[in-house]
Design a protein around this motif. Structure first.
Motif, PDB file in Angstrom:
ATOM      1  N   LEU A  72     -20.803 -26.564 -70.888  1.00 24.65           N
ATOM      2  CA  LEU A  72     -20.855 -27.856 -71.572  1.00 24.65           C
ATOM      3  C   LEU A  72     -19.692 -28.728 -71.115  1.00 24.65           C
ATOM      4  CD1 LEU A  72     -21.737 -26.807 -75.240  1.00 24.65           C
ATOM      5  CD2 LEU A  72     -23.240 -27.859 -73.552  1.00 24.65           C
ATOM      6  N   PRO A  73     -19.897 -30.049 -71.077  1.00 24.25           N
ATOM      7  CA  PRO A  73     -18.789 -30.931 -70.668  1.00 24.25           C
ATOM      8  C   PRO A  73     -17.590 -30.755 -71.604  1.00 24.25           C
ATOM      9  CG  PRO A  73     -20.868 -32.131 -70.747  1.00 24.25           C
ATOM     10  CD  PRO A  73     -21.131 -30.799 -71.352  1.00 24.25           C
ATOM     11  N   GLN A  74     -16.421 -30.586 -71.012  1.00 20.72           N
ATOM     12  CA  GLN A  74     -15.213 -30.417 -71.798  1.00 20.72           C
ATOM     13  C   GLN A  74     -14.462 -31.745 -71.857  1.00 20.72           C
ATOM     14  OE1 GLN A  74     -12.564 -27.373 -70.435  1.00 20.72           O
ATOM     15  NE2 GLN A  74     -11.418 -27.311 -72.363  1.00 20.72           N
ATOM     16  N   LEU A  75     -14.563 -32.405 -72.993  1.00 16.37           N
ATOM     17  CA  LEU A  75     -13.885 -33.682 -73.174  1.00 16.37           C
ATOM     18  C   LEU A  75     -12.436 -33.446 -73.604  1.00 16.37           C
ATOM     19  CD1 LEU A  75     -16.423 -35.932 -75.131  1.00 16.37           C
ATOM     20  CD2 LEU A  75     -15.722 -36.171 -72.760  1.00 16.37           C
ATOM     21  N   PRO A  76     -11.503 -34.164 -73.030  1.00 18.88           N
ATOM     22  CA  PRO A  76     -10.129 -34.106 -73.553  1.00 18.88           C
ATOM     23  C   PRO A  76     -10.089 -34.684 -74.962  1.00 18.88           C
ATOM     24  CG  PRO A  76     -10.189 -35.065 -71.344  1.00 18.88           C
ATOM     25  CD  PRO A  76     -11.601 -34.981 -71.819  1.00 18.88           C
ATOM     26  N   TRP A  77      -9.247 -34.139 -75.802  1.00 28.12           N
ATOM     27  CA  TRP A  77      -9.154 -34.634 -77.168  1.00 28.12           C
ATOM     28  C   TRP A  77      -8.698 -36.089 -77.213  1.00 28.12           C
ATOM     29  CZ3 TRP A  77     -11.342 -33.055 -81.337  1.00 28.12           C
ATOM     30  CH2 TRP A  77     -11.679 -31.713 -81.505  1.00 28.12           C
ATOM     31  N   ALA A  78      -7.961 -36.502 -76.162  1.00 28.96           N
ATOM     32  CA  ALA A  78      -7.522 -37.903 -76.136  1.00 28.96           C
ATOM     33  C   ALA A  78      -8.715 -38.848 -76.048  1.00 28.96           C
ATOM     34  CB  ALA A  78      -6.578 -38.130 -74.949  1.00 28.96           C
ATOM     35  N   ALA A 115     -11.785 -38.098 -77.063  1.00 27.03           N
ATOM     36  CA  ALA A 115     -12.497 -37.998 -78.337  1.00 27.03           C
ATOM     37  C   ALA A 115     -11.832 -38.880 -79.404  1.00 27.03           C
ATOM     38  CB  ALA A 115     -12.542 -36.550 -78.801  1.00 27.03           C
ATOM     39  N   LEU A 116     -10.509 -38.910 -79.416  1.00 22.53           N
ATOM     40  CA  LEU A 116      -9.802 -39.770 -80.363  1.00 22.53           C
ATOM     41  C   LEU A 116     -10.000 -41.246 -80.036  1.00 22.53           C
ATOM     42  CD1 LEU A 116      -6.449 -37.818 -80.830  1.00 22.53           C
ATOM     43  CD2 LEU A 116      -8.367 -37.993 -82.432  1.00 22.53           C
ATOM     44  N   LEU A 117     -10.143 -41.565 -78.734  1.00 19.57           N
ATOM     45  CA  LEU A 117     -10.424 -42.952 -78.346  1.00 19.57           C
ATOM     46  C   LEU A 117     -11.767 -43.408 -78.904  1.00 19.57           C
ATOM     47  CD1 LEU A 117      -9.685 -45.465 -76.712  1.00 19.57           C
ATOM     48  CD2 LEU A 117     -10.778 -44.398 -74.723  1.00 19.57           C
ATOM     49  N   VAL A 118     -12.781 -42.543 -78.828  1.00 24.11           N
ATOM     50  CA  VAL A 118     -14.089 -42.869 -79.408  1.00 24.11           C
ATOM     51  C   VAL A 118     -13.979 -43.004 -80.922  1.00 24.11           C
ATOM     52  CG1 VAL A 118     -16.458 -42.059 -79.722  1.00 24.11           C
ATOM     53  CG2 VAL A 118     -15.331 -41.751 -77.526  1.00 24.11           C
ATOM     54  N   ALA A 119     -13.182 -42.147 -81.552  1.00 25.32           N
ATOM     55  CA  ALA A 119     -13.008 -42.219 -83.007  1.00 25.32           C
ATOM     56  C   ALA A 119     -12.348 -43.538 -83.410  1.00 25.32           C
ATOM     57  CB  ALA A 119     -12.181 -41.034 -83.495  1.00 25.32           C
ATOM     58  N   LEU A 120     -11.340 -43.970 -82.654  1.00 20.81           N
ATOM     59  CA  LEU A 120     -10.682 -45.235 -82.958  1.00 20.81           C
ATOM     60  C   LEU A 120     -11.648 -46.407 -82.789  1.00 20.81           C
ATOM     61  CD1 LEU A 120      -8.143 -46.867 -83.595  1.00 20.81           C
ATOM     62  CD2 LEU A 120      -7.584 -46.807 -81.151  1.00 20.81           C
ATOM     63  N   SER A 121     -12.452 -46.380 -81.714  1.00 16.00           N
ATOM     64  CA  SER A 121     -13.434 -47.436 -81.490  1.00 16.00           C
ATOM     65  C   SER A 121     -14.467 -47.464 -82.611  1.00 16.00           C
ATOM     66  CB  SER A 121     -14.116 -47.225 -80.134  1.00 16.00           C
ATOM     67  OG  SER A 121     -15.121 -48.182 -79.922  1.00 16.00           O
ATOM     68  N   SER A 154     -17.640 -46.069 -75.593  1.00 18.26           N
ATOM     69  CA  SER A 154     -18.593 -44.954 -75.590  1.00 18.26           C
ATOM     70  C   SER A 154     -19.213 -44.753 -74.215  1.00 18.26           C
ATOM     71  CB  SER A 154     -19.693 -45.203 -76.627  1.00 18.26           C
ATOM     72  OG  SER A 154     -19.150 -45.346 -77.917  1.00 18.26           O
ATOM     73  N   THR A 155     -19.496 -45.841 -73.509  1.00 22.42           N
ATOM     74  CA  THR A 155     -20.074 -45.726 -72.173  1.00 22.42           C
ATOM     75  C   THR A 155     -19.098 -45.086 -71.197  1.00 22.42           C
ATOM     76  OG1 THR A 155     -21.440 -47.687 -72.560  1.00 22.42           O
ATOM     77  CG2 THR A 155     -21.115 -47.023 -70.279  1.00 22.42           C
ATOM     78  N   VAL A 156     -17.833 -45.483 -71.267  1.00 21.69           N
ATOM     79  CA  VAL A 156     -16.828 -44.923 -70.360  1.00 21.69           C
ATOM     80  C   VAL A 156     -16.633 -43.428 -70.615  1.00 21.69           C
ATOM     81  CG1 VAL A 156     -14.384 -44.988 -69.748  1.00 21.69           C
ATOM     82  CG2 VAL A 156     -15.644 -47.115 -70.024  1.00 21.69           C
ATOM     83  N   VAL A 157     -16.494 -43.044 -71.861  1.00 17.39           N
ATOM     84  CA  VAL A 157     -16.299 -41.624 -72.186  1.00 17.39           C
ATOM     85  C   VAL A 157     -17.562 -40.832 -71.882  1.00 17.39           C
ATOM     86  CG1 VAL A 157     -15.702 -40.006 -74.019  1.00 17.39           C
ATOM     87  CG2 VAL A 157     -14.606 -42.242 -73.936  1.00 17.39           C
ATOM     88  N   LEU A 158     -18.719 -41.442 -72.107  1.00 17.35           N
ATOM     89  CA  LEU A 158     -19.977 -40.772 -71.772  1.00 17.35           C
ATOM     90  C   LEU A 158     -20.085 -40.547 -70.264  1.00 17.35           C
ATOM     91  CD1 LEU A 158     -22.589 -39.878 -73.326  1.00 17.35           C
ATOM     92  CD2 LEU A 158     -23.610 -41.998 -72.550  1.00 17.35           C
ATOM     93  N   ALA A 159     -19.646 -41.507 -69.467  1.00 16.82           N
ATOM     94  CA  ALA A 159     -19.647 -41.339 -68.014  1.00 16.82           C
ATOM     95  C   ALA A 159     -18.721 -40.203 -67.599  1.00 16.82           C
ATOM     96  CB  ALA A 159     -19.226 -42.644 -67.341  1.00 16.82           C
TER      97      ALA A 159
END
Length: 418
Positions: free
Chosen positions: A282-288, A290-296, A264-269
């Motif tokens: 707004l920050p545009q997150l890649p879906w990859a 977002a899926l990494l956060v979902a898996l975590s 979460s910290t890495v994706v938040l950064a």
């Protein structure tokens, strides 16, 4: 020097300031450790109980229990004082962050000049800092800004901290274009700002925020249900600490918590860098990501389902001292209860160890504290030693352990001879 002496002289025995609370806690711990080591060396026993092994053990256990309660009381006082101090420091940290943003904006504007975007960023930071300050003032005694992150067990909750970080970033990212929209005129700039708030761009960010918030709600429900069903043992801590985000209740490193915080910290950064590069959207997150956060989050949630267990009594045997003959269990003998889960996570403190109770038939026997240099030999997580009370009638007797968390074990039947 004179001023320091005067300030020290104003403190009394009933003073509840930060320094006095911490000093009182340190002194209580030192007194307890000194008493424990003294008893472990066989010193300090009164002559009235020194002749009897059972009486001396019970007297030592009672003295250590009283001292442990004093340590726990001083620890809770120091914890309340620490929370009050943390509340003030958290508010100060928020305003320091706003000041750092001002310095960065001024430094980067030296070559390019001041702009509306820089003004909007500073106003957004000030508005957010003011809102957080008001919220902190309402929960000063509970930790200020960290009060919403503290769980029912008085520890910082990983499941609450992660969505809170995403919420703060999302709120700041929304304030930026909102303030720019308020100052913009109809034209291409306003259209670009509206395009930056489009759902397609914000969908991964909103999905991560919704997912982490849902995990926080679900984790609380899972923990509550498992506690009510006596499948999870929870004990409160003296105070929340930053290490709670990465450890379990016993203070050991927890892989599910650590990986959830790290990912979460890495994706938040990444989202923060994207916002810094393009503050008009707004920050545009890649879906990859977002899926990494979902898996975590899935790993973290699965660990919450799997953790915890009830205490289990496997066997009960008569304890035999060297030189004794083998015999049946009789009233007055020591019995050794073997099993698992007698000392749940967070119950390693002397006060919690002294709460262990063994139900021998209809008699409740408190497990005595048996000190050694540096710790205790009894009780432990796998073995408990208690005497069979004289009130127990011969025959088949049920043995049951009640932990410091109030969870009851299974029943084990033994035969008590006359």
């Amino acid at each position: 020097m004179a001023v320091q002496e005067m300030s020290r002289g104003t403190h009394t025995a009933a003073c509840a300031c930060d320094d006095c609370s911490r000093e009182g806690h340190r002194r209580a711990i030192a007194a307890f450790l000194e008493k424990r080591d003294e008893f472990a060396a066989g010193q300090g026993l009164p002559a009235a109980v020194a002749h009897s092994l059972g009486a001396s053990r019970q007297w030592v256990s009672d003295e250590l229990t009283l001292s442990a309660r004093t340590v726990a009381d001083r620890g809770r006082e120091a914890g309340h004082s620490w929370l009050y101090l943390l509340s003030r420091r958290a508010v100060l940290a928020v305003w320091i962050a706003a000041g750092v943003l001002l310095l960065v904006q001024v430094g980067t504007a030296l070559g390019t000049g001041w702009s509306t975007a820089r003004t909007a960023a500073l106003l957004a930071a000030l508005i957010l800092a003011a809102l957080l300050t008001v919220a902190a003032r309402a929960q000063t005694l509970r930790g200020g800004l960290l009060a919403p992150l503290v769980g029912e067990d008085n520890r910082l909750s990983t499941s609450k901290a992660v969505p809170s970080a995403w919420l703060v970033l999302t709120a700041f990212a929304t304030l930026l274009p909102a303030l720019r929209l308020a100052a913009s005129e109809p034209g291409p700039e306003r259209q670009a700002l509206y395009a930056g708030l489009a759902l397609g761009r914000a969908l991964p960010l909103l999905a991560v925020l919704a997912l982490t918030s849902g995990v926080a709600v679900l984790v609380r429900r899972v923990v509550s249900v498992r506690i009510m069903g006596q499948r999870l043992q929870k004990l409160p801590a003296d105070r929340p600490t930053g290490a709670d985000l990465l450890t379990d209740d016993a203070g050991r490193g927890s892989f599910p918590d650590a990986q959830y915080v790290l990912v979460s910290t890495v994706v938040l950064a990444f989202a923060a860098v994207s916002l810094a590069r393009f503050p008009d959207r707004l920050p545009q997150l890649p879906w990859a990501l977002a899926l990494l956060v979902a898996l975590s989050a899935a790993v973290y949630l699965a660990a919450k389902y799997a953790e915890g267990s009830r205490p289990l009594v496997l066997s009960v045997v008569r304890r035999r001292e060297p030189g004794d003959l083998d015999a049946a269990i009789r009233p007055g003998d020591d019995i050794e209860i073997r099993g698992v889960g007698f000392v749940p996570p967070g119950a390693q403190t002397p006060e919690m160890l002294a709460r262990l109770v063994v139900r021998v038939g209809a008699v409740h026997v408190h497990v005595p504290l048996v000190p050694v240099a540096g710790g205790f030999t009894n009780p432990s997580d796998a073995v408990l030693t208690v005497p069979v009370p004289a009130e127990v009638e011969p025959g088949r007797i049920e043995i049951q352990v009640v932990t410091a968390a109030g969870v009851e074990s299974n029943r084990c039947t033994i035969d008590v001879a006359e």
